[in-house]
Structure formats: structure tokens, C-alpha cells
Design an enzyme around this catalytic site. Structure first.
Site, short mmCIF file in Angstrom:
data_model
loop_
_atom_site.label_atom_id
_atom_site.label_comp_id
_atom_site.label_asym_id
_atom_site.label_seq_id
_atom_site.Cartn_x
_atom_site.Cartn_y
_atom_site.Cartn_z
N HIS A 158 31.74 28.25 82.30
CA HIS A 158 32.74 29.15 82.88
C HIS A 158 32.24 29.70 84.22
O HIS A 158 31.08 29.50 84.59
CB HIS A 158 33.02 30.33 81.94
CG HIS A 158 33.90 29.97 80.78
ND1 HIS A 158 33.39 29.47 79.61
CD2 HIS A 158 35.25 30.02 80.62
CE1 HIS A 158 34.39 29.24 78.76
NE2 HIS A 158 35.52 29.56 79.35
N LYS A 162 32.10 35.67 84.28
CA LYS A 162 32.32 35.87 82.83
C LYS A 162 31.14 36.64 82.24
O LYS A 162 29.98 36.31 82.51
CB LYS A 162 32.50 34.53 82.12
CG LYS A 162 32.91 34.67 80.66
CD LYS A 162 33.35 33.34 80.08
CE LYS A 162 33.73 33.45 78.61
NZ LYS A 162 34.84 34.41 78.39
#
Length: 269
Positions: A158, A162
Site C-alpha cells: 500500500h 497507510k
């Protein structure tokens, strides 16, 4: 137009919040009736339309969730665990469908959400996309078919912003793999290997997290056996897939009996 379900978006200033507001505004099946941000945020009081596309839509961002949800039929919530638990209680009071895409929820948080689901529809998923939910079903089936002779690793990537790991989707896939083997993920989860860890434990499900750049979301489920590997993969290139899935869940939940549901229920797969 006024007969369309009214949707409230939480975390309005975040990337998902902005994408969700745009998705609802563009939808012919729903209307945006509220947008929530934390107290003190610079967007409080500003019109959503002026922020997103330079023309007012008559919906101002507020820090009062009770007022916003009182006129809503659904709430779409991609925020943080503490905020989501608060929103769950208020959405239940309003009898509004609560679509939860928040990850990192602890057992205590889930218990509180379950209490709210006694009074309203709650749709919660680690990932709202059709492809990921198909991947979840496939993971369960492949795990059951291959058995413990194949080691399972869940690898996810990600963007650098995040804050939780493993991702909610990775945990969802891990749960599916564990269910396929008839075990509890908590008993076989293997995370954060570092240093001299010793040999891999038979039957364990491993997790690895990658963070960098603007990666939207990539998930691999690796079944590694002697002489071969089976790899199931999903790559997200546009976060609009999550927004469209969340809106679909909010519309699906209209008229359903109170309770907890997931995207497999919504998609009917």
C-alpha cells in the site's frame, strides 16, 4: 430526487472521503446529505461542492455527526477505529445503514459495532471491491483443497501514508485461508519475522507488508508447496473501486433487517 437515499460521508477531507463524496454526487441513485470532519478542521462550514468542483451543492461539512446522520439513510465510514465506534452508535440511533471500510479494528471495537448492529444494518468489510471479495472466496476454496502441505503467505502493498499493517484486506484473506483449513487465524498467524526466527511453523499463515509511494493496493496469497506454488493476486489501480463498492453496499442495505453483513452478502456471490 428527494426520494433517493441520503448518504453521509465521514472523514470528508481524506482521500477516500473525497472520493466517496464525488461518487455519491455523481450517482443517479443516491444524494449526498452530509459530510463530517473532526472538530477544528479548516473545512468545517465549507460547501462540499466548492471544495471538490467549484460549484455549491448545498451540503456543508460539519463536525456534528448527530445532526448529519439524523437526516441520512446511510453512512459510509472510512476513518479510524475510535471514530468508527462512535459513528456506529449514532448511526444505529438514526437507523441508518452503516457501511464500514475502517481497518485496524480491535476485538473490543468489533463488540461495540455488533451491539450497534442489533438496531441497524452494518456492512463491514476489509475491502469493498468485487475483485477482492472474489479473491477471498477463491482463497478459502484453494486453502481447503490444498491442505497443510502448502505453506500460506499473504503479501500486501500500500501507499506510504497507510498507518496499519497488515491491511484489513490481508487479514480478510488470512481469515479466509484459516477458515478453509478449519482453524482460527489467531492461532496460526505469523507476522513480523526478524532476526533468527527458526524454521517456519507447519500450518502457519504468514503476513508481509510493503509501504511506499502511491500504491493503491496489491494483495498476493501464495500457496507454496514442494516443487510448485499457486499464487492468487489482486491489484487495485484506482481507489474508485472501493468508493463504488461502498455506495453499492449503502444502497443494498436499505430495507434490510438489522444485523452485520459483509460484501459477499452485498454482491450475492
Amino acid at each position: 430526487m428527494s426520494n433517493l437515499p441520503g448518504i453521509v460521508i465521514t472523514g470528508a477531507s481524506g482521500r477516500m472521503g473525497q472520493m466517496l463524496m464525488r461518487t455519491v454526487l455523481e450517482s443517479p441513485h443516491a444524494r449526498l446529505v452530509g459530510a463530517i470532519e473532526r472538530p477544528g478542521h479548516e473545512w468545517i462550514g465549507r460547501d462540499v461542492g466548492e471544495i471538490l468542483r467549484e460549484d455549491a451543492v448545498g451540503v456543508a461539512i460539519t463536525d456534528d455527526p448527530l445532526e448529519a446522520m439524523a437526516k441520512a439513510q446511510a453512512v459510509i465510514d472510512f476513518t479510524a477505529p475510535a471514530a468508527t465506534v462512535q459513528f456506529a452508535e449514532i448511526a444505529a440511533q438514526a437507523r441508518a445503514v452503516h457501511v464500514i471500510g475502517t481497518t485496524g479494528l480491535a476485538e473490543d471495537d468489533l463488540e461495540k459495532i455488533a451491539l450497534a448492529a442489533r438496531h441497524a444494518v452494518v456492512v463491514r468489510a476489509g475491502n469493498m471491491s468485487l475483485g477482492v471479495n472474489l479473491l477471498t472466496l477463491l482463497t478459502r476454496k484453494v486453502s481447503k483443497a490444498l491442505g497443510v502441505d502448502y505453506d500460506i503467505e499473504v503479501v500486501e502493498a500500500h501507499h506510504k501514508h497507510k498507518v496499519d499493517a497488515p491491511s484489513g484486506t490481508a487479514l480478510m484473506l488470512g481469515e479466509a485461508a484459516a477458515e478453509g483449513r478449519g482453524v482460527a487465524l489467531a492461532d496460526v498467524s505469523d507476522r513480523g519475522r526478524d532476526g533468527i526466527t527458526g524454521a517456519r511453523q507447519p500450518g502457519h499463515i504468514g503476513f508481509s507488508a510493503i509501504r511506499g509511494g502511491d500504491i493503491v493496493g496489491e494483495h498476493d496469497v501464495i500457496f507454496a508447496g514442494e516443487g510448485e506454488r499457486v499464487i492468487l493476486r489482486h491489484v487495485a489501480t484506482d481507489r474508485r473501486i472501493f468508493a463504488r463498492g461502498a455506495l453499492r453496499a449503502a444502497l443494498w442495505g436499505q430495507g434490510k433487517h438489522p444485523g452485520e453483513y459483509d460484501m459477499v452478502d452485498v454482491l450475492g456471490i
